[in-house]
Scaffold this active site. Structure first.
Site, mmCIF file in Angstrom:
data_model
loop_
_atom_site.group_PDB
_atom_site.id
_atom_site.type_symbol
_atom_site.label_atom_id
_atom_site.label_comp_id
_atom_site.label_asym_id
_atom_site.label_seq_id
_atom_site.Cartn_x
_atom_site.Cartn_y
_atom_site.Cartn_z
ATOM 1 N N HIS A 123 0.824 -1.214 0.000
ATOM 2 C CA HIS A 123 0.000 0.000 0.000
ATOM 3 C C HIS A 123 0.865 1.276 0.000
ATOM 4 O O HIS A 123 0.514 2.251 0.645
ATOM 5 C CB HIS A 123 -0.921 0.018 1.223
ATOM 6 C CG HIS A 123 -2.017 -1.002 1.165
ATOM 7 N ND1 HIS A 123 -3.179 -0.808 0.445
ATOM 8 C CD2 HIS A 123 -2.126 -2.231 1.735
ATOM 9 C CE1 HIS A 123 -3.960 -1.875 0.578
ATOM 10 N NE2 HIS A 123 -3.349 -2.750 1.345
ATOM 11 N N ASP A 144 -0.595 -5.058 5.995
ATOM 12 C CA ASP A 144 -1.600 -5.946 5.408
ATOM 13 C C ASP A 144 -1.439 -6.059 3.897
ATOM 14 O O ASP A 144 -0.802 -5.230 3.257
ATOM 15 C CB ASP A 144 -3.001 -5.418 5.728
ATOM 16 C CG ASP A 144 -3.237 -4.035 5.130
ATOM 17 O OD1 ASP A 144 -2.364 -3.160 5.312
ATOM 18 O OD2 ASP A 144 -4.277 -3.818 4.477
ATOM 19 N N GLU A 145 -2.038 -7.093 3.344
ATOM 20 C CA GLU A 145 -2.183 -7.290 1.903
ATOM 21 C C GLU A 145 -0.880 -7.042 1.136
ATOM 22 O O GLU A 145 -0.843 -6.279 0.168
ATOM 23 C CB GLU A 145 -3.297 -6.370 1.365
ATOM 24 C CG GLU A 145 -4.667 -6.670 1.970
ATOM 25 C CD GLU A 145 -5.774 -5.795 1.424
ATOM 26 O OE1 GLU A 145 -6.892 -6.294 1.245
ATOM 27 O OE2 GLU A 145 -5.519 -4.582 1.181
ATOM 28 N N VAL A 146 0.169 -7.715 1.554
ATOM 29 C CA VAL A 146 1.485 -7.531 0.934
ATOM 30 C C VAL A 146 1.680 -8.576 -0.165
ATOM 31 O O VAL A 146 1.806 -9.771 0.116
ATOM 32 C CB VAL A 146 2.611 -7.638 1.984
ATOM 33 C CG1 VAL A 146 3.973 -7.457 1.312
ATOM 34 C CG2 VAL A 146 2.411 -6.589 3.080
#
Length: 420
Positions: A160, A213-215
């Site tokens: 992100h 998160d969400e890597v």
């Protein structure tokens, strides 16, 4: 306002006395502020007498919050929110007794905040007018503090973060593969250190949020210099992800912060996290019991119940979501420091944020404030109370939507406010 400050109060409103007065007793100014919010809900303007009058005295109220952390997330990376709009959200939070504004400041789409240590970072903003100066950030923090609200700043790393490289392209793995941040370069961590150093001068809350998160690590394996670095350090991408998070945590700790990370970090390498890490649950309700069983503190934001951008999520679902579900051990329950409703910004901006947040966030606020034994098992017993609070928000200039619907509902027909 320091985390865990005493917000308890006693409020007494008699029916007789000379002079007649209401009395507030509190151990801190923050308890007094909460008492004033309650007192304000008891008062109304009588158009016949032209006086502010009080409902149903006498009142003897002894009150304290159930959880010390009662949060609301706003997202200024997907759409810019003017300072005035953020202040309006803070006002409504104070009316609802929410006490942490989680400011998700930057993300892959934009980097709108000034960082004096690395001034080209905000080249990643949408435009020259969609930015926050350090003075803006100080203004928001001070405004919130006066209303009993802490401001939690977040930088989400290593994913992100594509917007970071607009000003500093070397933070990207390559021109063609732009996130996660380049794990192989010391410069990446120097920038994180600079951001958190600047943050520490403004955001005085005990915690900082480091995301995690969400890597998607595919850029690390398809970029030759990072692939070589991984081999030289005998790491795979999972090792590098863990190393990045732990190294960022150490930087934050060096600036005096406790750390909050999204739950993926716990799910991937929970036993390696700093023991003081607060794990922020969002994927599902089964994670919080595992977090506290491992000895970590937890914030609950399970997306199926407390995500405000889910416009099909009703206020009843917000009210009935129980942060301690599945946690029966008393000591483990104490590790759940609270919960947070999340207003992600992909499909909201200054034009509709308030009616998307309220009154659903107020339903969650009651869950976080009120003792569990006083919660209604049937939301029909809550409807009239929440409807009147929604009307009070409208009277105070907050564009809270009607209850009879979901996110951003509209009035269905002509009629009084409380029946919408």
């Amino acid at each position: 306002m320091s985390f865990g400050a005493d917000e308890s109060y006693n409020l007494t409103v008699p029916t007789t006395g000379d002079p007649l007065y209401a009395q507030i007793e509190a151990q801190t100014v923050f308890g007094a502020l909460q008492a004033l919010q309650t007192f304000g809900q008891l008062c109304y303007f009588d158009f016949t007498s032209r006086l502010i009058e009080l409902n149903s005295a006498p009142w003897i109220i002894t009150d304290r919050p159930r959880f010390p952390y009662r949060g609301l997330l706003i997202d200024t990376a997907r759409h810019y929110l003017p300072v005035k709009i953020i202040k309006g959200v803070i006002d409504a939070m104070a009316y609802s007794k929410l006490n942490v504004l989680h400011w998700h400041i930057v993300d892959e789409q934009s980097f709108p905040i000034e960082i004096p240590s690395y001034p080209r970072l905000w080249n990643g903003s949408y435009s020259y007018s969609e930015r926050y100066t350090m003075s803006d950030a100080i203004d928001i923090v001070r405004y919130a503090e006066k209303r009993g609200v802490n401001v939690l700043a977040e930088i989400d790393v290593p994913g992100h973060a594509r917007s970071w490289g607009v000003g500093y392209p070397s933070l990207w793995p390559s021109e063609s593969c732009k996130e996660p941040l380049d794990v192989s370069k010391n410069f990446t961590f120097e920038v994180i250190d600079g951001i958190l150093s600047d943050f520490s001068k403004i955001f005085k809350f005990k915690f900082v949020h480091l995301g995690g998160d969400e890597v998607n690590t595919s850029c690390w394996t398809t970029t030759p210099h990072i692939e070589g670095w991984l081999k030289n350090n005998h790491m795979n991408v999972s090792d590098a992800y863990r190393d990045f998070v732990l190294r960022s945590q150490k930087i934050a700790i060096s600036h005096g912060y406790d750390i909050i990370n999204w739950e993926e970090t716990f799910n991937s390498f929970g036993d390696k996290l700093d023991p003081k890490t607060v794990v922020h649950n969002w994927l599902g309700e089964d994670v919080a019991p595992k977090v506290v069983a491992a000895g970590h503190r937890c914030i609950v934001s399970n997306q199926d119940k407390w995500y405000l951008d889910h416009l099909d999520a009703s206020w009843e679902g917000f009210y009935m979501n129980e942060p301690l579900k599945g946690i029966n051990d008393t000591k483990q329950q104490q590790l759940v420091i609270g919960g947070e409703v999340c207003m992600w910004g992909e499909e909201i901006d200054a034009s509709d944020i308030q009616q998307t947040i309220w009154p659903r966030a107020a339903a969650a606020a009651e869950r976080l404030w009120t003792p569990i034994e006083k919660h209604a098992n049937d939301t029909r017993f809550v409807t009239s109370r929440l409807a009147r609070f929604r009307c009070l928000l409208n009277q105070r200039g907050v564009a809270a939507a009607p209850l009879a619907g979901y996110g951003r509902a509209s009035p269905s027909e002509p009629g009084p406010c409380v029946r919408q």
